[in-house]
Design a protein around this motif. Structure first.
Motif, PDB file in Angstrom:
ATOM      1  N   ASP A 175       0.858  -1.193   0.000  1.00  0.00           N
ATOM      2  CA  ASP A 175       0.000   0.000   0.000  1.00  0.00           C
ATOM      3  C   ASP A 175       0.891   1.239   0.000  1.00  0.00           C
ATOM      4  O   ASP A 175       1.506   1.566   1.014  1.00  0.00           O
ATOM      5  CB  ASP A 175      -0.902  -0.016   1.237  1.00  0.00           C
ATOM      6  N   PHE A 176       0.944   1.915  -1.148  1.00  0.00           N
ATOM      7  CA  PHE A 176       1.775   3.121  -1.256  1.00  0.00           C
ATOM      8  C   PHE A 176       1.392   4.149  -0.196  1.00  0.00           C
ATOM      9  O   PHE A 176       2.250   4.830   0.360  1.00  0.00           O
ATOM     10  CB  PHE A 176       1.606   3.770  -2.633  1.00  0.00           C
ATOM     11  N   ASP A 177       0.100   4.264   0.090  1.00  0.00           N
ATOM     12  CA  ASP A 177      -0.377   5.301   1.018  1.00  0.00           C
ATOM     13  C   ASP A 177       0.017   5.009   2.459  1.00  0.00           C
ATOM     14  O   ASP A 177      -0.020   5.909   3.305  1.00  0.00           O
ATOM     15  CB  ASP A 177      -1.899   5.450   0.906  1.00  0.00           C
ATOM     16  N   PRO A 214       5.400   6.063   5.196  1.00  0.00           N
ATOM     17  CA  PRO A 214       5.552   7.395   5.799  1.00  0.00           C
ATOM     18  C   PRO A 214       6.065   8.422   4.783  1.00  0.00           C
ATOM     19  O   PRO A 214       5.665   9.582   4.832  1.00  0.00           O
ATOM     20  CB  PRO A 214       6.553   7.185   6.926  1.00  0.00           C
ATOM     21  N   ALA A 215       6.943   7.988   3.898  1.00  0.00           N
ATOM     22  CA  ALA A 215       7.452   8.866   2.838  1.00  0.00           C
ATOM     23  C   ALA A 215       7.548   8.016   1.577  1.00  0.00           C
ATOM     24  O   ALA A 215       8.142   6.939   1.583  1.00  0.00           O
ATOM     25  CB  ALA A 215       8.817   9.424   3.220  1.00  0.00           C
ATOM     26  N   LEU A 216       6.979   8.498   0.506  1.00  0.00           N
ATOM     27  CA  LEU A 216       6.975   7.755  -0.751  1.00  0.00           C
ATOM     28  C   LEU A 216       8.331   7.923  -1.447  1.00  0.00           C
ATOM     29  O   LEU A 216       8.754   9.048  -1.740  1.00  0.00           O
ATOM     30  CB  LEU A 216       5.853   8.291  -1.648  1.00  0.00           C
ATOM     31  N   PRO A 217       9.067   6.808  -1.724  1.00  0.00           N
ATOM     32  CA  PRO A 217      10.355   6.911  -2.415  1.00  0.00           C
ATOM     33  C   PRO A 217      10.163   7.519  -3.812  1.00  0.00           C
ATOM     34  O   PRO A 217       9.109   7.335  -4.434  1.00  0.00           O
ATOM     35  CB  PRO A 217      10.836   5.461  -2.527  1.00  0.00           C
ATOM     36  N   PRO A 218      11.179   8.220  -4.307  1.00  0.00           N
ATOM     37  CA  PRO A 218      11.063   8.873  -5.619  1.00  0.00           C
ATOM     38  C   PRO A 218      10.661   7.912  -6.748  1.00  0.00           C
ATOM     39  O   PRO A 218       9.885   8.283  -7.624  1.00  0.00           O
ATOM     40  CB  PRO A 218      12.458   9.442  -5.873  1.00  0.00           C
TER      41      PRO A 218
END
Length: 185
Positions: A32-34, A37-41
């Motif tokens: 789950d991307f959401d 805590p921080a989405l990788p580039p």
């Protein structure tokens, strides 16, 4: 489909989450991307395109990481262990195919190089044979033009060559002199 990354999109390996796991031969999954805590580039473009889950499987040849294959979904938690296993099976077969293709290409390059070397050496050998034939012809011309009788004797003491003056001196045609012991003259 609209919003999906184009086929062939390249992402730098260093931007992928779980790169150490991938190098070690383990699957990297983000269910789950959401929930991150921080989405990788590397995942931002997919998230912006509507993707919510991904699994990435290493393509390995022995201990070497040769590539990656991934599967993504627009639905979080949509990719389960069965999907991971199926993708691993595809990755294993793809790694074999890529390795075989690389070996086939390397073999073809070696074959091409070998054929080029053979062609070069064949041409050099043909030139050397031509040069030798010309040299022998010049030698025979000089030998025949000599005004004195000359015979060439092999290591066993047999006549190997004779000139026209030798024919006249000994009274035998050249063909009859060749092979005769020099002591018989």
């Amino acid at each position: 489909q609209a919003g999906v990354l184009p086929t062939g999109t390249r992402l730098p390996l260093t931007a992928l989450p779980g790169l150490d796991d991938l190098r070690a031969g383990r699957i990297a999954a983000v269910p789950d991307f959401d929930a991150l805590p921080a989405l990788p580039p590397a995942l931002r473009a997919g998230h912006a395109a509507g993707l919510r889950a991904t699994v990435v499987v290493p393509l390995r040849h022995g201990e070497q990481l040769i590539g990656l294959i991934g599967l993504s979904s627009r639905t979080a938690h949509a990719l389960d262990r069965v999907d991971h296993h199926l993708l691993q099976e595809v990755a294993d077969q793809l790694a074999i195919a890529l390795t075989q293709a690389g070996l086939r290409d390397a073999l073809q390059r070696e074959r091409d190089q070998l054929e080029a070397r053979v062609a070069e050496r064949t041409a050099a050998l043909q030139a050397a044979v031509r040069d030798l034939a010309e040299s022998e012809q010049r030698f025979r011309t000089l030998l025949d033009a000599a005004p004195i009788a000359e015979v060439l004797v092999d290591p066993r003491g047999r006549i190997a060559e004779a000139n026209a003056a030798a024919e006249a001196l000994f009274g035998y045609p050249r063909g009859d002199l060749v092979g005769v012991s020099v002591e018989a003259l």
